[in-house]
Design a protein around this motif. Structure first.
Motif, mmCIF file in Angstrom:
data_model
loop_
_atom_site.group_PDB
_atom_site.id
_atom_site.type_symbol
_atom_site.label_atom_id
_atom_site.label_comp_id
_atom_site.label_asym_id
_atom_site.label_seq_id
_atom_site.Cartn_x
_atom_site.Cartn_y
_atom_site.Cartn_z
ATOM 1 N N CYS A 1 0.836 -1.196 0.000
ATOM 2 C CA CYS A 1 0.000 0.000 0.000
ATOM 3 C C CYS A 1 0.876 1.253 0.000
ATOM 4 O O CYS A 1 1.782 1.381 0.811
ATOM 5 C CB CYS A 1 -0.931 0.006 1.213
ATOM 6 S SG CYS A 1 -2.146 1.328 1.112
ATOM 7 N N SER A 2 0.592 2.177 -0.893
ATOM 8 C CA SER A 2 1.376 3.412 -0.957
ATOM 9 C C SER A 2 0.586 4.637 -0.488
ATOM 10 O O SER A 2 1.156 5.691 -0.269
ATOM 11 C CB SER A 2 1.884 3.644 -2.385
ATOM 12 O OG SER A 2 0.796 3.784 -3.272
ATOM 13 N N GLN A 3 -0.727 4.495 -0.332
ATOM 14 C CA GLN A 3 -1.556 5.608 0.128
ATOM 15 C C GLN A 3 -2.684 5.070 1.004
ATOM 16 O O GLN A 3 -3.418 4.176 0.586
ATOM 17 C CB GLN A 3 -2.157 6.360 -1.071
ATOM 18 C CG GLN A 3 -2.943 7.591 -0.716
ATOM 19 C CD GLN A 3 -2.059 8.765 -0.333
ATOM 20 O OE1 GLN A 3 -0.930 8.877 -0.787
ATOM 21 N NE2 GLN A 3 -2.559 9.629 0.508
ATOM 22 N N TRP A 4 -2.804 5.609 2.219
ATOM 23 C CA TRP A 4 -3.806 5.168 3.183
ATOM 24 C C TRP A 4 -4.809 6.279 3.457
ATOM 25 O O TRP A 4 -4.478 7.456 3.378
ATOM 26 C CB TRP A 4 -3.147 4.800 4.511
ATOM 27 C CG TRP A 4 -2.233 3.626 4.445
ATOM 28 C CD1 TRP A 4 -0.893 3.638 4.199
ATOM 29 C CD2 TRP A 4 -2.583 2.263 4.637
ATOM 30 N NE1 TRP A 4 -0.391 2.365 4.236
ATOM 31 C CE2 TRP A 4 -1.410 1.495 4.497
ATOM 32 C CE3 TRP A 4 -3.782 1.610 4.915
ATOM 33 C CZ2 TRP A 4 -1.393 0.124 4.625
ATOM 34 C CZ3 TRP A 4 -3.764 0.239 5.045
ATOM 35 C CH2 TRP A 4 -2.584 -0.498 4.897
ATOM 36 N N LEU A 5 -6.012 5.878 3.838
ATOM 37 C CA LEU A 5 -6.999 6.798 4.398
ATOM 38 C C LEU A 5 -7.226 6.344 5.828
ATOM 39 O O LEU A 5 -7.689 5.230 6.070
ATOM 40 C CB LEU A 5 -8.317 6.770 3.618
ATOM 41 C CG LEU A 5 -9.406 7.701 4.166
ATOM 42 C CD1 LEU A 5 -9.010 9.158 3.955
ATOM 43 C CD2 LEU A 5 -10.745 7.403 3.526
ATOM 44 N N ALA A 6 -6.839 7.194 6.769
ATOM 45 C CA ALA A 6 -7.013 6.888 8.195
ATOM 46 C C ALA A 6 -8.242 7.642 8.688
ATOM 47 O O ALA A 6 -8.414 8.824 8.387
ATOM 48 C CB ALA A 6 -5.782 7.303 8.980
ATOM 49 N N THR A 7 -9.094 6.954 9.456
ATOM 50 C CA THR A 7 -10.343 7.550 9.938
ATOM 51 C C THR A 7 -10.473 7.346 11.435
ATOM 52 O O THR A 7 -10.233 6.247 11.940
ATOM 53 C CB THR A 7 -11.555 6.919 9.218
ATOM 54 O OG1 THR A 7 -11.414 7.134 7.807
ATOM 55 C CG2 THR A 7 -12.865 7.537 9.695
ATOM 56 N N ILE A 8 -10.854 8.411 12.119
ATOM 57 C CA ILE A 8 -11.137 8.365 13.548
ATOM 58 C C ILE A 8 -12.622 8.652 13.717
ATOM 59 O O ILE A 8 -13.131 9.635 13.169
ATOM 60 C CB ILE A 8 -10.298 9.404 14.317
ATOM 61 C CG1 ILE A 8 -8.809 9.128 14.108
ATOM 62 C CG2 ILE A 8 -10.659 9.397 15.797
ATOM 63 C CD1 ILE A 8 -7.898 10.213 14.639
ATOM 64 N N ARG A 9 -13.318 7.795 14.431
ATOM 65 C CA ARG A 9 -14.757 7.962 14.653
ATOM 66 C C ARG A 9 -15.000 8.590 16.017
ATOM 67 O O ARG A 9 -14.381 8.220 17.010
ATOM 68 C CB ARG A 9 -15.475 6.622 14.559
ATOM 69 C CG ARG A 9 -16.977 6.767 14.791
ATOM 70 C CD ARG A 9 -17.732 5.582 14.296
ATOM 71 N NE ARG A 9 -17.776 5.690 12.838
ATOM 72 C CZ ARG A 9 -18.350 4.789 12.056
ATOM 73 N NH1 ARG A 9 -18.893 3.721 12.560
ATOM 74 N NH2 ARG A 9 -18.373 4.946 10.756
ATOM 75 N N TYR A 10 -15.915 9.545 16.031
ATOM 76 C CA TYR A 10 -16.313 10.237 17.251
ATOM 77 C C TYR A 10 -17.784 9.948 17.525
ATOM 78 O O TYR A 10 -18.584 9.828 16.594
ATOM 79 C CB TYR A 10 -16.130 11.755 17.101
ATOM 80 C CG TYR A 10 -14.693 12.169 16.973
ATOM 81 C CD1 TYR A 10 -14.003 12.694 18.053
ATOM 82 C CD2 TYR A 10 -14.008 12.022 15.774
ATOM 83 C CE1 TYR A 10 -12.670 13.070 17.943
ATOM 84 C CE2 TYR A 10 -12.675 12.394 15.651
ATOM 85 C CZ TYR A 10 -12.024 12.916 16.739
ATOM 86 O OH TYR A 10 -10.703 13.279 16.619
ATOM 87 N N GLN A 11 -18.123 9.853 18.806
ATOM 88 C CA GLN A 11 -19.505 9.640 19.233
ATOM 89 C C GLN A 11 -20.066 10.972 19.711
ATOM 90 O O GLN A 11 -19.452 11.645 20.543
ATOM 91 C CB GLN A 11 -19.570 8.628 20.380
ATOM 92 C CG GLN A 11 -20.957 8.387 20.921
ATOM 93 C CD GLN A 11 -21.827 7.644 19.924
ATOM 94 O OE1 GLN A 11 -21.461 6.569 19.471
ATOM 95 N NE2 GLN A 11 -22.956 8.220 19.585
ATOM 96 N N CYS A 12 -21.226 11.360 19.185
ATOM 97 C CA CYS A 12 -21.921 12.540 19.687
ATOM 98 C C CYS A 12 -22.543 12.185 21.034
ATOM 99 O O CYS A 12 -23.050 11.076 21.218
ATOM 100 C CB CYS A 12 -23.004 12.994 18.707
ATOM 101 S SG CYS A 12 -22.370 13.524 17.104
ATOM 102 N N LEU A 13 -22.492 13.126 21.958
ATOM 103 C CA LEU A 13 -22.980 12.886 23.318
ATOM 104 C C LEU A 13 -24.150 13.799 23.647
ATOM 105 O O LEU A 13 -24.237 14.912 23.146
ATOM 106 C CB LEU A 13 -21.860 13.131 24.324
ATOM 107 C CG LEU A 13 -20.569 12.336 24.115
ATOM 108 C CD1 LEU A 13 -19.500 12.821 25.075
ATOM 109 C CD2 LEU A 13 -20.825 10.855 24.280
#
Length: 110
Positions: free
Chosen positions: A89-101
């Protein structure tokens, strides 16, 4: 020819040691589920630094716009390969998920 190869490899090693600042941008989520996804792209040779406080602020703004009170990261990140070649892999998409409170404010129909 060999000196050029060593210079190129040395330059790539130096570049991979340098951290790159990336901004987390909204790429998805669900008002109904109370989740916000923030992502950044990362090349395989990059070491990425993000600003967690700024990411939380971005997620919080989206949650508040949807009628929630606050946001909190779930923890960790998921990575998905966007571009691959013969070396991996030469290009990644990193994702962080947030929870609404907080309870979502009810929307009054007019």
């Amino acid at each position: 020819m060999k000196p050029k190869l060593f210079a190129t490899v040395g330059l790539m090693a130096l570049v991979s040691c340098v951290a790159v600042n990336k901004e987390l941008v909204a790429t998805g989520g669900s008002r109904a589920d109370g989740t916000v996804d923030l992502s950044y792209e990362q090349a395989s040779y990059e070491t990425v630094k993000t600003d967690p406080a700024r990411g939380l602020s971005t997620a919080r703004d989206r949650c508040v716009a949807w009628g929630y009170k606050d946001a909190s990261p779930f923890g960790g990140e998921s990575r998905q390969c966007q571009v691959s070649n013969q070396y991996g892999c030469s290009q990644w998409l990193a994702t962080i998920r947030y929870q609404c409170l907080g309870n979502v404010a009810s929307v009054q129909a007019k």
